[in-house]
Write a protein that holds these residues in place. Sequence first.
Motif, mmCIF file in Angstrom:
data_model
loop_
_atom_site.group_PDB
_atom_site.id
_atom_site.type_symbol
_atom_site.label_atom_id
_atom_site.label_comp_id
_atom_site.label_asym_id
_atom_site.label_seq_id
_atom_site.Cartn_x
_atom_site.Cartn_y
_atom_site.Cartn_z
ATOM 1 N N UNK A 97 0.839 -1.197 0.000
ATOM 2 C CA UNK A 97 0.000 0.000 0.000
ATOM 3 C C UNK A 97 0.876 1.249 0.000
ATOM 4 N N UNK A 98 0.591 2.170 -0.925
ATOM 5 C CA UNK A 98 1.474 3.300 -1.182
ATOM 6 C C UNK A 98 1.643 4.206 0.035
ATOM 7 N N UNK A 99 0.579 4.401 0.835
ATOM 8 C CA UNK A 99 0.693 5.264 2.008
ATOM 9 C C UNK A 99 1.696 4.686 3.008
ATOM 10 N N UNK A 122 5.672 16.093 10.697
ATOM 11 C CA UNK A 122 4.693 16.236 9.624
ATOM 12 C C UNK A 122 3.310 16.001 10.201
ATOM 13 N N UNK A 123 2.446 16.986 10.042
ATOM 14 C CA UNK A 123 1.097 16.885 10.593
ATOM 15 C C UNK A 123 0.210 16.040 9.699
ATOM 16 N N UNK A 124 0.334 16.214 8.394
ATOM 17 C CA UNK A 124 -0.530 15.486 7.466
ATOM 18 C C UNK A 124 0.177 15.317 6.131
ATOM 19 N N UNK A 125 0.023 14.138 5.551
ATOM 20 C CA UNK A 125 0.572 13.852 4.227
ATOM 21 C C UNK A 125 -0.592 13.766 3.247
ATOM 22 N N UNK A 126 -0.515 14.539 2.182
ATOM 23 C CA UNK A 126 -1.580 14.544 1.179
ATOM 24 C C UNK A 126 -1.029 14.109 -0.175
ATOM 25 N N UNK A 127 -1.843 13.357 -0.889
ATOM 26 C CA UNK A 127 -1.461 12.900 -2.216
ATOM 27 C C UNK A 127 -2.327 13.608 -3.256
#
Length: 213
Positions: A97-99, A122-127
């Motif tokens: 899974x990529x995440x 890092x608070x949030x990772x967005x794709x």
Amino acid sequence: MLTKQQNDSLLEKFKKTQTFKYFYSTLLRFDESLNCFVATEKWRDKEAELLTAAWWMFAEVTENQVVYKGFEQAYSEIFSPIIKQPYPRLENSDYKYIEIDQGWKLWQAAKAIPEGFVLVPVKEIKEWYLDDSENIYREDPYWLCDVPIGEVLEVEHRVSYELDQDPVFAAIQWDEVNGDIGYYETFKSKEEAEKVAAHCKAMKESQESSHAN
């Protein structure tokens, strides 16, 4: 890289394996400085080489398992994925899974930070995925549901990281040059912002009072 204590513990586990029992003899000994087995008699050199190769492979596989387990435990505590540990991996050892795989690569990078550099939380990772029809990146690639059955669509992909930072404090400052209300300014501390705000308020009230008289 294992510590000496971990390496010694791992060696004791290796000595309990069938591989060790098959190759080992009293004419072989373990050399800690070389991290390998050596023969006390020349005619046993081949057995020493084979046992060393088995030991190195055992140590590498075990060390990787420890590293993967440590990462997966940390990832699970932070993101609470619905997937249970151990997380599935591909033949090349990447996570399926990529995440999770992106988290794994960040984890590896963190282990090799050059001197003089630091990590930031890092608070949030967005794709983001490129929508070719409008030439813009979107977080929800809803159009991928229309990929024809049996076909593969190449999609440009980007990742953004939202850094977890402390808040700043804004206040309107007094323009000393023009003697009037100035523009806003941001400050790292609330106390500093309050001083500027109080000064501006006091100057404004003083100005209004003088005009009234």
